[in-house]
Design an enzyme around this catalytic site. Structure first.
Site, PDB file in Angstrom:
ATOM      1  N   THR A 282       0.823  -1.205   0.000  1.00  0.00           N
ATOM      2  CA  THR A 282       0.000   0.000   0.000  1.00  0.00           C
ATOM      3  C   THR A 282       0.858   1.256   0.000  1.00  0.00           C
ATOM      4  O   THR A 282       0.603   2.202  -0.762  1.00  0.00           O
ATOM      5  CB  THR A 282      -0.933   0.000   1.225  1.00  0.00           C
TER       6      THR A 282
ATOM      7  N   TYR B  55     -12.073  -4.770  -5.062  1.00  0.00           N
ATOM      8  CA  TYR B  55     -13.105  -4.084  -5.830  1.00  0.00           C
ATOM      9  C   TYR B  55     -14.351  -4.951  -5.980  1.00  0.00           C
ATOM     10  O   TYR B  55     -15.417  -4.569  -5.530  1.00  0.00           O
ATOM     11  CB  TYR B  55     -12.617  -3.615  -7.202  1.00  0.00           C
TER      12      TYR B  55
ATOM     13  N   TYR C 138      -1.843 -11.480   1.739  1.00  0.00           N
ATOM     14  CA  TYR C 138      -1.918 -10.146   2.347  1.00  0.00           C
ATOM     15  C   TYR C 138      -3.389  -9.824   2.577  1.00  0.00           C
ATOM     16  O   TYR C 138      -4.171  -9.708   1.636  1.00  0.00           O
ATOM     17  CB  TYR C 138      -1.262  -9.133   1.404  1.00  0.00           C
TER      18      TYR C 138
ATOM     19  N   LYS D 139       0.496 -11.757   5.805  1.00  0.00           N
ATOM     20  CA  LYS D 139       0.614 -10.409   6.355  1.00  0.00           C
ATOM     21  C   LYS D 139      -0.787  -9.956   6.723  1.00  0.00           C
ATOM     22  O   LYS D 139      -1.652  -9.820   5.859  1.00  0.00           O
ATOM     23  CB  LYS D 139       1.222  -9.440   5.340  1.00  0.00           C
TER      24      LYS D 139
END
Length: 301
Positions: A55, A118, A144, A172
């Site tokens: 990110t 999305y 993740y 993660k």
């Protein structure tokens, strides 16, 4: 298609693994020299691995070729010094596989694949997505999870299914849900867990995580490395003080536009990585001055 993994070995990833930044030039184009300079900065600061294209690396704003070039530049800069785990996630399976294959070809040590985002995603679709990725590359895969950005939370049953894939070695977790994390570790002890929020570094270690994916470490790697070392050596009071300091720095970095504080703090520390990619933007001058004063009060600049 059968898996390309032949008893893939874990990277034994641990410690501080910053989700490093992507550098841009004044025109907003990817600057590979600046990106490599940031990799060098955090590695020289003592981190135990690097995670380009998370990110903080603005991965969702980069083209596929730009992402591939970023991974190659980071690998070229620090190959063999610490593991490079490259972010490869996209909303679609085919493009995720493309990015993962390119990362493997560039020499990355592992990949990090965020859950597809999305579109609403059921658990069976998530499992199929990662099965396809596992079949396509021979690198260790870290899942993740960041529901605040993707709208997707893995069920514990799905995670158990993912843990059975040859290449999936870790997770993660940026859910900030310690209860979910504790149960996940109890049910999937074979996985390596990395905590993904600076607000939960010590709690994450207490819960059994072996690594800290810390945004603060992008700017002040020595601070977060010291926190990790304090934990490893049982130094309770320094650990408490450093977690408090990380929380104060985190709050300061979160002021202003999204992600702007980290690049601004790096600039104040002497490393200029350029703008954020539009529509993201840097801090205003008053916001920068407030950040400067906070970091001075913490004796960090």
């Amino acid at each position: 298609m059968s898996s390309q993994h032949d008893d893939v070995e874990s990277l034994e990833l641990h410690g501080v693994v910053p989700p490093m930044l992507t550098g841009f030039d004044a025109a907003g184009e990817v600057d590979l020299d600046r990106t490599a300079a940031h990799a060098r900065y955090v590695v020289d600061g003592g981190v135990h691995g690097v995670f380009p294209l998370g990110t903080n690396g603005e991965f969702a704003l980069l083209s596929g070729s730009e992402r591939d070039a970023v991974v190659a530049a980071v690998v070229e800069e620090i190959a063999g010094e610490v593991p490079v785990i490259a972010g490869v996630g996209t909303p679609g399976t085919a493009r995720t596989v493309e990015r993962a294959r390119a990362a493997e070809a560039a020499g990355a040590d592992g990949v990090v694949a965020v859950t597809p985002y999305y579109y609403p995603m059921d658990q069976a679709a998530l499992l199929r997505h990662y099965e396809r990725l596992d079949e396509s590359i021979g690198l260790p895969i870290y899942i993740y999870q960041i529901p605040s950005r993707t709208g997707v939370t893995l069920s514990h049953a799905t995670l158990a299914g993912l843990a059975e894939l040859d290449g999936v070695v870790g997770l993660k977790d940026s859910s900030k849900d310690i209860g979910w994390l504790v149960r996940a570790q109890l049910e999937c002890p074979e996985l390596t867990f990395l905590i993904g929020s600076d607000s939960l570094l010590k709690p994450g270690l207490d819960a059994g995580c072996v690594g800290l994916v810390s945004a603060v470490a992008n700017v002040f790697p020595d601070l977060v490395v010291s926190l990790y070392e304090d934990y490893q050596h049982g130094r309770t009071e320094p650990l408490r003080r450093r977690q408090e300091q990380v929380l104060e720095v985190r709050a300061a970095l979160k002021q202003g536009p999204y992600l702007a504080g980290i690049k601004e703090a790096l600039s104040l520390s002497g490393l200029e990585l350029g703008p954020l990619r539009a529509p993201l933007s840097r801090m205003s001058e008053p916001e920068t001055e407030t950040l400067r004063e906070t970091l001075r009060e913490q004796s960090l600049i």
